[in-house]
Enzyme design. Structure first.
Site, PDB file in Angstrom:
ATOM      1  N   LYS A 200       0.826  -1.216   0.000  1.00  0.00           N
ATOM      2  CA  LYS A 200       0.000   0.000   0.000  1.00  0.00           C
ATOM      3  C   LYS A 200       0.866   1.275   0.000  1.00  0.00           C
ATOM      4  O   LYS A 200       0.644   2.188  -0.796  1.00  0.00           O
ATOM      5  CB  LYS A 200      -0.930  -0.015   1.220  1.00  0.00           C
ATOM      6  CG  LYS A 200      -1.974  -1.127   1.156  1.00  0.00           C
ATOM      7  CD  LYS A 200      -2.805  -1.204   2.395  1.00  0.00           C
ATOM      8  CE  LYS A 200      -2.114  -1.831   3.583  1.00  0.00           C
ATOM      9  NZ  LYS A 200      -1.751  -3.244   3.449  1.00  0.00           N
ATOM     10  N   ILE A 201       1.869   1.304   0.890  1.00  0.00           N
ATOM     11  CA  ILE A 201       2.677   2.527   1.004  1.00  0.00           C
ATOM     12  C   ILE A 201       3.629   2.661  -0.191  1.00  0.00           C
ATOM     13  O   ILE A 201       3.759   3.735  -0.780  1.00  0.00           O
ATOM     14  CB  ILE A 201       3.457   2.540   2.343  1.00  0.00           C
ATOM     15  CG1 ILE A 201       2.466   2.529   3.508  1.00  0.00           C
ATOM     16  CG2 ILE A 201       4.384   3.748   2.425  1.00  0.00           C
ATOM     17  CD1 ILE A 201       3.098   2.319   4.880  1.00  0.00           C
TER      18      ILE A 201
ATOM     19  N   ASP B 134       9.841  -6.871  -5.303  1.00  0.00           N
ATOM     20  CA  ASP B 134       8.915  -7.423  -4.321  1.00  0.00           C
ATOM     21  C   ASP B 134       8.816  -8.915  -4.631  1.00  0.00           C
ATOM     22  O   ASP B 134       8.599  -9.285  -5.782  1.00  0.00           O
ATOM     23  CB  ASP B 134       7.522  -6.747  -4.454  1.00  0.00           C
ATOM     24  CG  ASP B 134       6.604  -7.044  -3.277  1.00  0.00           C
ATOM     25  OD1 ASP B 134       6.473  -8.218  -2.900  1.00  0.00           O
ATOM     26  OD2 ASP B 134       6.025  -6.093  -2.726  1.00  0.00           O
TER      27      ASP B 134
ATOM     28  N   THR C  22      11.241   4.689   5.516  1.00  0.00           N
ATOM     29  CA  THR C  22      10.084   5.051   6.349  1.00  0.00           C
ATOM     30  C   THR C  22       9.412   3.774   6.850  1.00  0.00           C
ATOM     31  O   THR C  22       8.259   3.817   7.278  1.00  0.00           O
ATOM     32  CB  THR C  22       9.051   5.891   5.561  1.00  0.00           C
ATOM     33  OG1 THR C  22       8.711   5.184   4.367  1.00  0.00           O
ATOM     34  CG2 THR C  22       9.569   7.263   5.230  1.00  0.00           C
ATOM     35  N   SER C  23      10.138   2.636   6.785  1.00  0.00           N
ATOM     36  CA  SER C  23       9.501   1.369   7.174  1.00  0.00           C
ATOM     37  C   SER C  23       9.883   0.945   8.587  1.00  0.00           C
ATOM     38  O   SER C  23       9.139   1.195   9.520  1.00  0.00           O
ATOM     39  CB  SER C  23       9.858   0.274   6.173  1.00  0.00           C
ATOM     40  OG  SER C  23       8.781   0.064   5.316  1.00  0.00           O
ATOM     41  N   ARG C  24      11.032   0.303   8.701  1.00  0.00           N
ATOM     42  CA  ARG C  24      11.508  -0.113  10.022  1.00  0.00           C
ATOM     43  C   ARG C  24      13.039   0.040  10.029  1.00  0.00           C
ATOM     44  O   ARG C  24      13.709  -0.283   9.049  1.00  0.00           O
ATOM     45  CB  ARG C  24      11.147  -1.577  10.311  1.00  0.00           C
ATOM     46  CG  ARG C  24       9.688  -1.794  10.662  1.00  0.00           C
ATOM     47  CD  ARG C  24       9.292  -1.139  11.997  1.00  0.00           C
ATOM     48  NE  ARG C  24       7.894  -1.356  12.331  1.00  0.00           N
ATOM     49  CZ  ARG C  24       6.897  -0.515  12.059  1.00  0.00           C
ATOM     50  NH1 ARG C  24       7.137   0.621  11.425  1.00  0.00           N
ATOM     51  NH2 ARG C  24       5.658  -0.797  12.443  1.00  0.00           N
TER      52      ARG C  24
ATOM     53  N   ASP D 166      13.096   7.937   8.692  1.00  0.00           N
ATOM     54  CA  ASP D 166      12.036   8.186   9.674  1.00  0.00           C
ATOM     55  C   ASP D 166      12.108   7.140  10.784  1.00  0.00           C
ATOM     56  O   ASP D 166      11.376   7.233  11.768  1.00  0.00           O
ATOM     57  CB  ASP D 166      10.668   8.123   8.989  1.00  0.00           C
ATOM     58  CG  ASP D 166       9.534   8.519   9.924  1.00  0.00           C
ATOM     59  OD1 ASP D 166       9.670   9.581  10.577  1.00  0.00           O
ATOM     60  OD2 ASP D 166       8.543   7.772  10.030  1.00  0.00           O
TER      61      ASP D 166
ATOM     62  N   GLU E 125      15.772   2.805  17.744  1.00  0.00           N
ATOM     63  CA  GLU E 125      14.965   3.991  18.056  1.00  0.00           C
ATOM     64  C   GLU E 125      14.156   3.899  19.346  1.00  0.00           C
ATOM     65  O   GLU E 125      13.804   4.925  19.937  1.00  0.00           O
ATOM     66  CB  GLU E 125      13.992   4.288  16.901  1.00  0.00           C
ATOM     67  CG  GLU E 125      12.854   3.266  16.778  1.00  0.00           C
ATOM     68  CD  GLU E 125      11.909   3.565  15.626  1.00  0.00           C
ATOM     69  OE1 GLU E 125      12.398   3.872  14.532  1.00  0.00           O
ATOM     70  OE2 GLU E 125      10.683   3.465  15.830  1.00  0.00           O
TER      71      GLU E 125
ATOM     72  N   HIS F 128      10.116   8.789  13.635  1.00  0.00           N
ATOM     73  CA  HIS F 128       9.031   7.852  13.310  1.00  0.00           C
ATOM     74  C   HIS F 128       7.682   8.597  13.271  1.00  0.00           C
ATOM     75  O   HIS F 128       6.733   8.221  13.948  1.00  0.00           O
ATOM     76  CB  HIS F 128       8.979   6.706  14.333  1.00  0.00           C
ATOM     77  CG  HIS F 128       8.386   5.447  13.768  1.00  0.00           C
ATOM     78  ND1 HIS F 128       8.883   4.194  14.045  1.00  0.00           N
ATOM     79  CD2 HIS F 128       7.333   5.244  12.935  1.00  0.00           C
ATOM     80  CE1 HIS F 128       8.156   3.279  13.426  1.00  0.00           C
ATOM     81  NE2 HIS F 128       7.198   3.893  12.731  1.00  0.00           N
TER      82      HIS F 128
HETATM   83  P1  NAD Z   1       1.943  -3.869   2.861  1.00  0.00           P
HETATM   84  O1  NAD Z   1       1.753  -5.159   3.562  1.00  0.00           O
HETATM   85  O2  NAD Z   1       0.795  -3.273   2.123  1.00  0.00           O
HETATM   86  O3  NAD Z   1       3.155  -3.982   1.828  1.00  0.00           O
HETATM   87  C1  NAD Z   1       4.373  -4.591   2.119  1.00  0.00           C
HETATM   88  C2  NAD Z   1       4.947  -5.094   0.804  1.00  0.00           C
HETATM   89  O4  NAD Z   1       6.255  -5.615   1.081  1.00  0.00           O
HETATM   90  C3  NAD Z   1       4.125  -6.239   0.171  1.00  0.00           C
HETATM   91  O5  NAD Z   1       3.892  -5.963  -1.194  1.00  0.00           O
HETATM   92  C4  NAD Z   1       5.023  -7.436   0.353  1.00  0.00           C
HETATM   93  O6  NAD Z   1       4.879  -8.405  -0.715  1.00  0.00           O
HETATM   94  C5  NAD Z   1       6.394  -6.794   0.315  1.00  0.00           C
HETATM   95  N1  NAD Z   1       7.453  -7.655   0.848  1.00  0.00           N
HETATM   96  C6  NAD Z   1       7.354  -8.681   1.717  1.00  0.00           C
HETATM   97  N2  NAD Z   1       8.568  -9.252   1.882  1.00  0.00           N
HETATM   98  C7  NAD Z   1       9.428  -8.570   1.110  1.00  0.00           C
HETATM   99  C8  NAD Z   1      10.814  -8.694   0.823  1.00  0.00           C
HETATM  100  N3  NAD Z   1      11.542  -9.678   1.382  1.00  0.00           N
HETATM  101  N4  NAD Z   1      11.383  -7.811  -0.032  1.00  0.00           N
HETATM  102  C9  NAD Z   1      10.644  -6.831  -0.613  1.00  0.00           C
HETATM  103  N5  NAD Z   1       9.321  -6.682  -0.409  1.00  0.00           N
HETATM  104  C10 NAD Z   1       8.721  -7.527   0.449  1.00  0.00           C
HETATM  105  O7  NAD Z   1       2.479  -2.868   3.961  1.00  0.00           O
HETATM  106  P2  NAD Z   1       2.426  -1.266   3.947  1.00  0.00           P
HETATM  107  O8  NAD Z   1       1.162  -0.817   4.573  1.00  0.00           O
HETATM  108  O9  NAD Z   1       2.783  -0.781   2.591  1.00  0.00           O
HETATM  109  O10 NAD Z   1       3.589  -0.939   5.005  1.00  0.00           O
HETATM  110  C11 NAD Z   1       4.950  -1.210   4.706  1.00  0.00           C
HETATM  111  C12 NAD Z   1       5.781  -1.004   5.957  1.00  0.00           C
HETATM  112  O11 NAD Z   1       5.752   0.380   6.330  1.00  0.00           O
HETATM  113  C13 NAD Z   1       5.224  -1.720   7.216  1.00  0.00           C
HETATM  114  O12 NAD Z   1       5.732  -3.030   7.303  1.00  0.00           O
HETATM  115  C14 NAD Z   1       5.721  -0.860   8.339  1.00  0.00           C
HETATM  116  O13 NAD Z   1       6.931  -1.423   8.817  1.00  0.00           O
HETATM  117  C15 NAD Z   1       6.018   0.484   7.704  1.00  0.00           C
HETATM  118  N6  NAD Z   1       5.206   1.588   8.253  1.00  0.00           N
HETATM  119  C16 NAD Z   1       5.858   2.694   8.734  1.00  0.00           C
HETATM  120  C17 NAD Z   1       5.124   3.770   9.230  1.00  0.00           C
HETATM  121  C18 NAD Z   1       5.793   5.020   9.748  1.00  0.00           C
HETATM  122  O14 NAD Z   1       5.142   5.842  10.413  1.00  0.00           O
HETATM  123  N7  NAD Z   1       7.055   5.261   9.455  1.00  0.00           N
HETATM  124  C19 NAD Z   1       3.732   3.697   9.252  1.00  0.00           C
HETATM  125  C20 NAD Z   1       3.106   2.551   8.731  1.00  0.00           C
HETATM  126  C21 NAD Z   1       3.844   1.505   8.243  1.00  0.00           C
END
Ligand code: NAD
Length: 337
Positions: free
Chosen positions: A159-160, A179, A233-235, A259, A264, A296
């Protein structure tokens, strides 16, 4: 609807902005909330003793020990008010209590923050802001580059990732992606090594798992273009921070917008401005002129906070009413914290 005692919930790591949105909706969902500023941990879990549920966030420690203390104190469900769940020992929770989350609140909030980090770094507006406030109107050192026509490599097209791709296509970037579960027919998916080699900007949007832990490391950095920009912006643990610092010092990395940071949990969300920062790695990163760190905060928009409160309270209402938990996290392969 059952009585208030039945629906009492302990809310950990509370910030003022959380209360605004949860307080607005809690009566509507028949839920009484006791707010705690402390993070959830084995030591603080006992504070949930009068509650049937806990609401927790990204830097709470929801390991085996915490889950066991929660259970001993009568807690029956853990409701994460976030999407990522790498801080939960799902295997430990499996036979003890369900864990629910907010799978989607505003992918746009995070994607737009990633863009903010990128544009700031590329055009140095963070420095221009400080300079002009000091009546220094010199442009020396501010030469940036056009993002139009550059190649963006996105790791994780969920999604993101997709929201960020759409924004960056709008400003004329060429997009490639990696992906393991490609879902977008029109996107150019490439192997990870090719993404590293071709991208001018790399943005991480995958979850933290054993496969993605330190996906940016000294080995992958060697494959990247000189002056690559890296956004996370993920982890935090998607990046080996020491390797990133070496990359920045050598000039391999042109800029990093972060982020999240792998260590952290002790620092982010707290005002530590009156103390000495006890993390040399974080201190070094903060001092680097081409690194932009935010605490974050990518999720922090009105829209996202409203949706987080709505979904979290909805998850708990379903639990208390004995309804199916559509946002329960299924136990999958072991997730590395
Ligand atoms: P999502 O589940 O919609 O998308 C994650 C994508 O990553 C999927 O398409 C999945 O197939 C892919 N994926 C899985 N394993 C993988 C790999 N080994 N290599 C590459 N891609 C892989 O999740 P999302 O809602 O898009 O969120 C993504 C991440 O963003 C979350 O896991 C979370 O850690 C992070 N996040 C951060 C914040 C923030 O405030 N900074 C807020 C929300 C989410």
């Amino acid at each position: 609807m059952k009585g208030c005692t039945m629906n009492k919930v302990a809310f950990f790591d509370t910030k003022p902005y959380d209360k605004i949105y949860f307080d607005k909706l809690k009566n509507q969902y028949g839920i009484e909330i006791e707010y705690f500023e402390s993070k959830l941990s084995p030591r603080t879990a006992v504070m949930a003793k009068d509650a049937k549920a806990v609401i927790a966030f990204v830097n709470d420690d929801i390991g085996k020990e915490t889950i066991s203390v929660l259970k001993d104190n009568g807690v029956e469900i853990i409701a994460l008010r976030c999407a990522g769940y790498n801080n939960v020992d799902l295997a430990a929770a499996k036979d003890i209590m369900p864990v629910v989350r907010v799978p989607e609140y505003s992918p746009h909030a995070i994607a737009e923050h990633a863009l903010a980090l990128l544009l700031t770094l590329v055009r140095k507006t963070h420095k221009a802001y400080i300079r002009t406030r000091d009546s220094n109107f010199s442009l020396n050192g501010f030469v940036g580059f056009d993002l139009h026509g550059k190649t963006l490599g996105v790791i994780g097209t969920g999604k993101i990732g997709m929201a960020f791709i759409e924004i960056c296509r709008g400003i004329g970037m060429n997009v490639i992606a990696y992906d393991p579960y490609p879902s977008q027919g029109y996107l150019e998916y490439v192997p990870l090594e090719e993404l590293f080699a071709r991208s001018d900007v790399i943005s991480l949007h995958c979850p933290l798992t054993s496969e993605t832990y330190h996906i940016v490391n000294s080995y992958s950095l060697k494959m990247m273009k000189d002056k690559v920009f890296i956004l996370n912006t993920s982890r935090g643990a998607l990046i080996d921070t020491e390797a990133l610092i070496e990359g920045i010092k050598s000039g391999k990395v042109g800029g990093a917008g972060l982020d999240v940071y792998e260590e952290e949990s002790e620092f982010f969300y707290e005002d530590l401005s009156e103390s000495i920062l006890k993390d040399d790695t974080l201190s070094r990163l903060i001092m680097m002129p081409n690194v932009l760190i935010t605490s974050h905060q990518a999720f922090l928009t009105h829209e996202a906070l409203e949706k987080i409160a709505e979904t979290t309270l909805g998850n708990l209402r379903s639990f208390f009413d004995g309804k199916p938990l559509e946002n329960e996290i299924a136990v999958r392969k072991k997730i590395r914290i």
